[in-house]
Design an enzyme around this catalytic site. Structure first.
Site, mmCIF file in Angstrom:
data_model
loop_
_atom_site.group_PDB
_atom_site.id
_atom_site.type_symbol
_atom_site.label_atom_id
_atom_site.label_comp_id
_atom_site.label_asym_id
_atom_site.label_seq_id
_atom_site.Cartn_x
_atom_site.Cartn_y
_atom_site.Cartn_z
ATOM 1 N N HIS A 106 -2.506 -1.220 -3.489
ATOM 2 C CA HIS A 106 -3.591 -0.252 -3.300
ATOM 3 C C HIS A 106 -3.244 1.009 -4.073
ATOM 4 O O HIS A 106 -2.111 1.463 -4.023
ATOM 5 C CB HIS A 106 -3.699 0.161 -1.830
ATOM 6 C CG HIS A 106 -4.105 -0.943 -0.930
ATOM 7 N ND1 HIS A 106 -3.989 -0.846 0.433
ATOM 8 C CD2 HIS A 106 -4.628 -2.160 -1.179
ATOM 9 C CE1 HIS A 106 -4.425 -1.959 0.992
ATOM 10 N NE2 HIS A 106 -4.820 -2.785 0.036
ATOM 11 N N ASP A 139 -4.587 -4.266 5.790
ATOM 12 C CA ASP A 139 -4.782 -5.275 4.746
ATOM 13 C C ASP A 139 -3.516 -6.140 4.637
ATOM 14 O O ASP A 139 -2.408 -5.635 4.798
ATOM 15 C CB ASP A 139 -5.046 -4.564 3.408
ATOM 16 C CG ASP A 139 -5.745 -5.457 2.392
ATOM 17 O OD1 ASP A 139 -6.272 -6.514 2.786
ATOM 18 O OD2 ASP A 139 -5.771 -5.080 1.199
ATOM 19 N N SER A 142 0.866 -1.179 0.000
ATOM 20 C CA SER A 142 0.000 0.000 0.000
ATOM 21 C C SER A 142 0.904 1.231 0.000
ATOM 22 O O SER A 142 1.958 1.204 -0.649
ATOM 23 C CB SER A 142 -0.927 -0.083 1.216
ATOM 24 O OG SER A 142 -1.901 0.912 1.167
#
Ligand SMILES: C[S@@+](CC[C@H](N)C(=O)[O-])C[C@H]1O[C@@H](n2cnc3c(N)ncnc32)[C@H](O)[C@@H]1O
Lengths: 269, 195
Positions: free
Chosen positions: B45, B138, B18
């Site tokens: 992401h 996540d 991310s």
């Protein structure tokens, strides 16, 4: 968590009891979805879940509603709508009457997006938009044209990115957390239940949109569904799919022509 | 650094990241000359509008060929695959990739957990999962799933991460096999299936 073999049993039983065939759905997604409702509804063992599905048609309906993925947006992929607006609608506009079909329309965000574009192109009055889905619950929402107000900021940004020039908020009335879209947009919409797995062609269209539905199907079913679209499309009509979907593996080359890199194909013969 | 035991039967390496992970990847990918008999899948992401940009960037910087992910494309060894934005990336039993637009997980689509879990189910002990920088949780659940299915898990050393939260969280809750800084991750990937 349910096992692969249990998923196959469920698929078979659903087919036997309710006649619905999930056998050609993509397993990776289907299994995630079934596991999700299994856990959401507090089941701990598979036989109990299976017997509930078999014996309770209401529960069966809930399960189907939950395992089909209904996530959608207005003007999802603005670049796609830009192409529709600038390249496709002007061509369709030369016809006296325009028939469109949104297959797998979910809660209707895509259909209202289309109606807005048709209206802005001055074509809505001579259009008829069929919007179908297998899930009756989402169709009820779609008919009402009521979407969450908190989404409007994103949708109006999408709308602008898609070339929209009007004040997006003029298309709906805001009230207690909901946005109710103008009734005028819905006047040319016809909603009905239609199952792409088992139902047949029901009209001839100039533009068919089926976005992010085929990803849930295996290659074989995709082929069948694309053939169904082919049967339902007028010559020189357009077929539009989701940004990651293709007709490449399903249709004889030369029969359709793709518009640049966009997921829009024109039927040549 | 701990002794690294590389398995020789790795089929898929999946990297999740991310915020801050693109920089890490850009230190790793251009240095890889080839990948030995496994597919490299990247799940990052990002904003949904950055889709093509990321793919173009990686294609430009990497020596390894990038295959565009479309619905139902086969996952082949020797190539890089990048999860498209706004879809979850799933793995089918017969070695093809599938996409899904269902709800965001951990505020993310693609979600790293979703891809890690799905890959773990299909590839079990022939899977390696690597989690890079990020400020979201996540990936932790997914790394745990990979480990439970017999795969190997790696978290970027939080000290080397622009955003340490994500690998840190994974270290706390998924007990990864290795905690490596960026250079070590590069060597680790280069030595997979080398024996
Ligand atoms: C992810 S939504 C796509 C919504 C919209 N087209 C979009 O792209 O935003 C997929 C829809 O396909 C519908 N669907 C799934 N299986 C179907 C079938 N066999 N026949 C018709 N619709 C189906 C689902 O109920 C769901 O509403």
């Amino acid at each position: 968590m349910i096992e692969d073999i249990e998923l196959e049993i469920l698929i078979n039983e659903v087919y036997e009891y309710y006649g619905f065939d999930f056998g050609s759905y993509s397993r990776a997604s289907l299994k995630r979805r079934v596991n999700r409702v299994f856990q959401l509804d507090g089941f701990t063992n598979f036989p109990e879940f299976l017997s509930k599905v078999r014996s309770d048609p209401e529960y069966y309906k809930r399960m189907v509603d939950e395992i089909t993925v209904n996530v959608t947006e207005m003007f999802r992929d603005p670049a796609f709508y830009n192409v529709l607006r600038n390249q496709i609608l002007p061509l369709l506009g030369t016809k006296p009457f325009i028939r469109l079909w949104h297959a797998g329309c979910s809660t209707g965000e895509e259909v209202y997006s289309m109606a807005i574009m048709l209206k802005e192109a001055g074509l809505l009055h001579k259009s008829l938009i069929y919007a179908t889905d297998i899930n009756a619950t989402v169709l009820e929402t779609a008919k009402k044209g009521i979407f969450p107000l908190r989404m409007m900021k994103e949708y109006s940004q999408n709308y602008r990115d898609a070339g929209g020039q009007e004040d997006f908020s003029s298309y709906y009335t805001a009230n207690y957390g909901i946005a109710k879209f103008n009734g005028e947009l819905a006047e040319k919409m016809v909603f009905s239940q239609h199952n792409l797995v088992s139902d047949t062609s029901f009209n001839e269209f100039d533009l068919i949109l089926c976005r992010n539905v085929l990803i849930y199907f295996d290659a074989d079913l995709q082929k069948r569904v694309i053939n169904l679209f082919d049967e339902s499309l007028a010559v020189l009509g357009f077929l539009a799919l989701g940004t990651k979907e293709t007709i490449k593996y399903s249709i004889a080359p030369g029969k359709y022509k793709q518009l640049d890199k966009d997921k829009i194909w024109r039927k040549l013969k | 650094m701990e002794e690294i035991k590389i398995t020789s039967n790795c089929k898929v390496v999946i990297i999740g990241g991310s915020a801050g992970s693109l920089n890490a990847l850009m230190q790793i990918l251009p240095e890889l000359i080839k990948i030995n008999d496994f597919a490299l899948v990247i799940v990052l992401h990002r904003k949904s509008t950055d889709d093509q940009t990321l793919e173009d960037l990686i294609t430009l910087k990497s020596n390894i060929k990038v295959k565009s992910v479309e619905d139902k494309v086969p996952l082949l060894p020797g190539f890089i695959y990048i999860a498209p934005s706004n879809y979850h990336l799933l793995f089918e039993k017969d070695g093809i990739l599938a996409l899904d637009t269902s709800e965001k997980i951990n505020y993310s689509r693609p979600s790293i957990d979703v891809s890690f879990e799905s890959a773990a189910e299909v590839y079990g002990s022939s899977l390696i999962g690597i989690l890079l920088s990020g400020s979201n949780s996540d990936g932790t659940v997914g790394l745990r799933a990979i480990k439970e299915a017999g795969g190997i898990t790696v978290a970027q050393n939080p000290l080397s991460a622009e955003m340490p939260f994500m690998p840190n969280n994974a270290i706390l809750y998924s007990n990864p096999d290795y905690i490596l800084n960026i250079q070590e991750i590069l060597h680790f990937i280069a030595s997979i299936n080398m024996e």
